[in-house]
Motif scaffolding. Structure first.
Motif, PDB file in Angstrom:
ATOM      1  N   ASN A 235       0.848  -1.187   0.000  1.00 23.49           N
ATOM      2  CA  ASN A 235       0.000   0.000   0.000  1.00 23.49           C
ATOM      3  C   ASN A 235       0.887   1.241   0.000  1.00 23.49           C
ATOM      4  O   ASN A 235       1.627   1.481   0.954  1.00 23.49           O
ATOM      5  N   LYS A 236       0.827   2.027  -1.049  1.00 18.65           N
ATOM      6  CA  LYS A 236       1.690   3.199  -1.161  1.00 18.65           C
ATOM      7  C   LYS A 236       1.032   4.467  -0.608  1.00 18.65           C
ATOM      8  O   LYS A 236       1.578   5.557  -0.753  1.00 18.65           O
ATOM      9  N   GLU A 237      -0.125   4.346   0.012  1.00 16.61           N
ATOM     10  CA  GLU A 237      -0.829   5.522   0.507  1.00 16.61           C
ATOM     11  C   GLU A 237      -0.615   5.749   2.005  1.00 16.61           C
ATOM     12  O   GLU A 237      -0.574   6.886   2.459  1.00 16.61           O
ATOM     13  N   GLU A 238      -0.478   4.676   2.784  1.00 20.98           N
ATOM     14  CA  GLU A 238      -0.322   4.832   4.226  1.00 20.98           C
ATOM     15  C   GLU A 238       0.465   3.662   4.816  1.00 20.98           C
ATOM     16  O   GLU A 238       0.509   2.569   4.261  1.00 20.98           O
ATOM     17  N   LEU A 239       1.108   3.943   5.939  1.00 14.13           N
ATOM     18  CA  LEU A 239       1.871   2.944   6.671  1.00 14.13           C
ATOM     19  C   LEU A 239       1.467   2.990   8.130  1.00 14.13           C
ATOM     20  O   LEU A 239       0.830   3.951   8.586  1.00 14.13           O
ATOM     21  N   PHE A 240       1.850   1.954   8.880  1.00 15.70           N
ATOM     22  CA  PHE A 240       1.494   1.893  10.292  1.00 15.70           C
ATOM     23  C   PHE A 240       2.717   1.556  11.138  1.00 15.70           C
ATOM     24  O   PHE A 240       3.550   0.727  10.750  1.00 15.70           O
ATOM     25  N   VAL A 241       2.803   2.207  12.282  1.00 13.75           N
ATOM     26  CA  VAL A 241       3.822   1.913  13.290  1.00 13.75           C
ATOM     27  C   VAL A 241       3.087   1.566  14.572  1.00 13.75           C
ATOM     28  O   VAL A 241       2.241   2.342  15.036  1.00 13.75           O
ATOM     29  N   GLY A 242       3.388   0.402  15.158  1.00 12.42           N
ATOM     30  CA  GLY A 242       2.642  -0.056  16.329  1.00 12.42           C
ATOM     31  C   GLY A 242       3.481  -0.094  17.594  1.00 12.42           C
ATOM     32  O   GLY A 242       4.671  -0.417  17.557  1.00 12.42           O
ATOM     33  N   PHE A 243       2.855   0.251  18.711  1.00 12.83           N
ATOM     34  CA  PHE A 243       3.453   0.107  20.042  1.00 12.83           C
ATOM     35  C   PHE A 243       2.516  -0.761  20.874  1.00 12.83           C
ATOM     36  O   PHE A 243       1.308  -0.491  20.951  1.00 12.83           O
ATOM     37  N   SER A 244       3.060  -1.808  21.478  1.00 10.40           N
ATOM     38  CA  SER A 244       2.216  -2.731  22.238  1.00 10.40           C
ATOM     39  C   SER A 244       2.767  -2.900  23.642  1.00 10.40           C
ATOM     40  O   SER A 244       3.966  -2.761  23.881  1.00 10.40           O
ATOM     41  N   TYR A 245       1.856  -3.216  24.571  1.00  9.22           N
ATOM     42  CA  TYR A 245       2.235  -3.388  25.978  1.00  9.22           C
ATOM     43  C   TYR A 245       2.611  -4.834  26.283  1.00  9.22           C
ATOM     44  O   TYR A 245       3.123  -5.118  27.358  1.00  9.22           O
ATOM     45  N   LYS A 246       2.311  -5.731  25.360  1.00 10.38           N
ATOM     46  CA  LYS A 246       2.671  -7.143  25.516  1.00 10.38           C
ATOM     47  C   LYS A 246       3.233  -7.626  24.180  1.00 10.38           C
ATOM     48  O   LYS A 246       2.819  -7.168  23.115  1.00 10.38           O
ATOM     49  N   GLU A 247       4.142  -8.602  24.234  1.00 10.71           N
ATOM     50  CA  GLU A 247       4.797  -9.064  23.012  1.00 10.71           C
ATOM     51  C   GLU A 247       3.829  -9.703  22.024  1.00 10.71           C
ATOM     52  O   GLU A 247       4.045  -9.674  20.820  1.00 10.71           O
ATOM     53  N   SER A 248       2.748 -10.291  22.527  1.00  8.06           N
ATOM     54  CA  SER A 248       1.844 -11.047  21.656  1.00  8.06           C
ATOM     55  C   SER A 248       0.759 -10.191  21.022  1.00  8.06           C
ATOM     56  O   SER A 248      -0.005 -10.674  20.187  1.00  8.06           O
ATOM     57  N   THR A 249       0.657  -8.913  21.405  1.00  5.77           N
ATOM     58  CA  THR A 249      -0.430  -8.089  20.889  1.00  5.77           C
ATOM     59  C   THR A 249      -0.061  -7.454  19.563  1.00  5.77           C
ATOM     60  O   THR A 249       1.098  -7.333  19.201  1.00  5.77           O
ATOM     61  N   LEU A 250      -1.083  -7.053  18.835  1.00  5.58           N
ATOM     62  CA  LEU A 250      -0.951  -6.418  17.524  1.00  5.58           C
ATOM     63  C   LEU A 250      -0.432  -7.357  16.437  1.00  5.58           C
ATOM     64  O   LEU A 250      -0.203  -6.941  15.315  1.00  5.58           O
ATOM     65  N   ASP A 251      -0.243  -8.632  16.758  1.00  3.42           N
ATOM     66  CA  ASP A 251       0.329  -9.550  15.779  1.00  3.42           C
ATOM     67  C   ASP A 251      -0.553  -9.693  14.531  1.00  3.42           C
ATOM     68  O   ASP A 251      -0.051  -9.836  13.419  1.00  3.42           O
ATOM     69  N   ALA A 252      -1.862  -9.698  14.724  1.00  5.64           N
ATOM     70  CA  ALA A 252      -2.757  -9.834  13.576  1.00  5.64           C
ATOM     71  C   ALA A 252      -2.598  -8.662  12.618  1.00  5.64           C
ATOM     72  O   ALA A 252      -2.624  -8.822  11.395  1.00  5.64           O
ATOM     73  N   LEU A 253      -2.409  -7.463  13.183  1.00  4.32           N
ATOM     74  CA  LEU A 253      -2.230  -6.291  12.333  1.00  4.32           C
ATOM     75  C   LEU A 253      -0.861  -6.283  11.674  1.00  4.32           C
ATOM     76  O   LEU A 253      -0.706  -5.831  10.544  1.00  4.32           O
ATOM     77  N   TYR A 254       0.144  -6.806  12.367  1.00  4.72           N
ATOM     78  CA  TYR A 254       1.497  -6.757  11.833  1.00  4.72           C
ATOM     79  C   TYR A 254       1.697  -7.707  10.658  1.00  4.72           C
ATOM     80  O   TYR A 254       2.715  -7.639   9.978  1.00  4.72           O
TER      81      TYR A 254
END
Length: 367
Positions: A186-205
């Motif tokens: 996707n050349k329109e937007e990117l995402f940077v994630g910060f999580s409080y646990k190592e296992s979170t946000l994995d689906a989005l990543y």
């Protein structure tokens, strides 16, 4: 019978005829010589009987030998030609470049299957090599990641205080060039994630747009405080506490913050300017800088290489004389780790690093 077989048959027939003539001539010389030596009368009747007898005893083995010899000569010749062709295909890039992409892919697949067997070769080709050849993966190079732990006086943000006794502060700078020819990118937007646990946000990543994530390890009270923030308040935390900055091709970009209790973390939505989208770049140069609080009881830092990356340079430093740091690599080159002055650990790899490789830095208190 193909043209090659016909030519070989004619050649074999010619050899047999020539051999037959030579044998006949030899027999004639022998018979005449024997008759002359033994002083016997020479007769063509006697000569023909001896010739026929000799032919029966000699020609059949000679013909069979010629056929067998010709067969093994053809087999050897075919193997020699096959070896020459294989050697040319493997080592001569100019020859390989004349083939179509589909032919090259079939050649790679067949070569791997012949080396590893059909099952293992097919698995390796479909799982790793085929995605690279078909541009399903993104690629990075010139990957530089600098991490520095420091101590900072007690810091407050609104009604929340990060005590010096509980937290280190970590300065991070990450830069790399990224291949963006992947059609799924996707050349329109990117995402940077910060999580409080190592296992979170994995689906989005798992999405290609999530090109960076980090663990923000804070205590439960601070997690509750952060999760209770609105998107606007979280934007203030990202700007005033983390001092987050992202650049593409040396141009700082704007972003918005999405804070959600369900994902146990937050992420930044970075908009790529239209003029960068319109340019036909093979690569984009990314640079990210920020600092964050990290609990002192979390005595580890993880550097994960999530995409195929060429040339990796990581430098890690902790507070001198207060911790003993050990680097645990997850790649096949332990010699890439060096210890520099001032307790700086440098990891340098001038080669390809495959996804899921990385380094874990762990430490304990000095004795």
């Amino acid at each position: 019978m193909n043209i090659y077989d016909k030519q070989e048959f004619k050649k074999t027939y010619k050899n047999i005829s020539l051999l037959f003539f030579m044998v006949m001539l030899l027999l004639l010389v022998i018979i005449v010589g024997l008759n002359f030596i033994l002083d016997k009368s020479f007769s063509w009747s006697h000569f023909s009987d001896q010739v026929i007898t000799s032919l029966i005893g000699v020609m059949i083995p000679l013909v069979l030998f010629n056929i067998v010899f010709d067969h093994f000569t053809k087999v050897y010749h075919q193997k020699e030609v096959s070896d020459r062709i294989t050697e040319t295909l493997i080592f001569n890039k100019e020859v390989i470049n004349h083939f179509s992409e589909e032919s090259k892919n079939r050649f790679i697949k067949s070569s791997i299957e012949s080396l590893l067997g059909d099952d293992h070769g097919n698995m390796l080709y479909n799982s790793l090599i085929s995605p690279y050849l078909n541009n399903v993966y993104s690629f990075r190079n010139n990957f530089k990641y600098y991490i520095s732990y420091t101590e900072k006086e007690t810091f407050s943000f609104g009604d929340t205080t990060f005590e010096e006794s509980d937290y280190y502060w970590v300065d991070q700078e990450l830069s790399f060039n990224k291949n963006i020819q992947n059609e799924e990118y996707n050349k329109e937007e990117l995402f940077v994630g910060f999580s409080y646990k190592e296992s979170t946000l994995d689906a989005l990543y798992g999405r290609a747009e999530f090109f960076f994530r980090e663990n923000l390890w804070v205590n439960d009270d601070h997690i509750e405080m952060l999760q209770g923030m609105s998107n606007e308040d979280m934007m203030g935390f990202v700007q005033d506490v983390l001092h987050f900055n992202l650049e593409i091709n040396d141009e700082p970009l704007s972003f918005t913050v999405r804070n959600d209790k369900d994902i146990e973390g937050f992420y930044l939505n970075v908009k790529i300017p239209q003029h960068i989208q319109d340019e036909d770049f093979d690569e984009l140069k990314f640079k990210i800088t920020f600092k964050m609080p990290q609990l002192k009881k979390q005595k580890k830092f993880i550097v994960m290489i999530s995409e195929p990356t060429y040339s990796v340079d990581v430098m890690f430093s902790h507070i001198r004389d207060k911790v003993n740091v050990v680097a645990i690599p997850f790649f096949d080159d332990s010699n890439a780790i060096r210890h520099l002055p001032n307790d700086i650990i440098k990891v340098e790899l001038d080669k390809w690093v495959l996804p899921r490789a990385g380094i874990v830095f762990v430490w304990d208190d000095p004795e």
